[in-house]
Design a protein around this motif. Sequence first.
Motif, mmCIF file in Angstrom:
data_model
loop_
_atom_site.group_PDB
_atom_site.id
_atom_site.type_symbol
_atom_site.label_atom_id
_atom_site.label_comp_id
_atom_site.label_asym_id
_atom_site.label_seq_id
_atom_site.Cartn_x
_atom_site.Cartn_y
_atom_site.Cartn_z
ATOM 1 N N THR A 1 33.181 -25.719 48.705
ATOM 2 C CA THR A 1 32.427 -26.924 48.326
ATOM 3 C C THR A 1 31.125 -27.026 49.134
ATOM 4 O O THR A 1 30.089 -27.408 48.585
ATOM 5 N N MET A 2 31.175 -26.651 50.420
ATOM 6 C CA MET A 2 29.953 -26.690 51.234
ATOM 7 C C MET A 2 28.929 -25.680 50.719
ATOM 8 O O MET A 2 27.724 -25.971 50.656
ATOM 9 N N LYS B 1 38.767 -23.959 50.605
ATOM 10 C CA LYS B 1 38.270 -24.929 49.623
ATOM 11 C C LYS B 1 37.084 -25.702 50.180
ATOM 12 O O LYS B 1 36.086 -25.925 49.490
ATOM 13 N N LYS B 2 37.168 -26.096 51.441
ATOM 14 C CA LYS B 2 36.079 -26.841 52.079
ATOM 15 C C LYS B 2 34.822 -25.966 52.177
ATOM 16 O O LYS B 2 33.705 -26.432 51.895
ATOM 17 N N ALA B 3 35.006 -24.697 52.526
ATOM 18 C CA ALA B 3 33.866 -23.777 52.622
ATOM 19 C C ALA B 3 33.226 -23.575 51.251
ATOM 20 O O ALA B 3 31.996 -23.517 51.138
ATOM 21 N N LYS C 1 43.047 -24.844 52.622
ATOM 22 C CA LYS C 1 42.227 -26.046 52.745
ATOM 23 C C LYS C 1 40.849 -25.695 53.320
ATOM 24 O O LYS C 1 39.822 -26.203 52.852
ATOM 25 N N LEU C 2 40.812 -24.809 54.342
ATOM 26 C CA LEU C 2 39.538 -24.381 54.924
ATOM 27 C C LEU C 2 38.688 -23.634 53.893
ATOM 28 O O LEU C 2 37.471 -23.837 53.811
#
Length: 182
Positions: free
Chosen positions: A31-32, A27-29, A24-25
Amino acid sequence: MNHLLFQKPKPKISASRRLFLKTKLLKKAMTMLENDKQEKQAERERTLSERVPALQMSGMSTQELQSLCKELHHKIDVVDEERYDINSKVTKHDVEIRDLTQKIVELKGKMKRPALRRVRVSADAMLGALLGAKVKESVDFKANLKTVKKEEEKKEEVTDWRKNVDAMSGMEGRKKLFNAGQ
């Protein structure tokens, strides 16, 4: 019993939960990171549209196109000169920064010491360097030494060699040499 003392404590989060959080981390990185790239691209396009208006070449004569090309070449030269000036300032500042950091390192005393070379020095010069010139004058090693008298070797009196040859000749002379050797 020894293995009980060194057991790892059980983690508070299970392995599957840890893997889920890692993914999850990541994926978030991702997208950022993608959003950052898109924002930079949009900002670049906006800046270029402000600084460089779109060219309208439709309906222009050859003379107007030539004058437009000359004007663009002149602008390119001006921008290139500015780029060169800025580049030279940057290199100058880089050299200054390098010199200042070198001075800081020298002031801190963390300079690399050179390898020492072997130097031959006399005892007097070494004492002078270690103890100073005044102490060297007062230290006199010869004064503390014992005096040793050398025994003088007994010298044979120089006599006439002919008498000596006569005395050594015959059996008596050989007997004397034999007795002297023992």
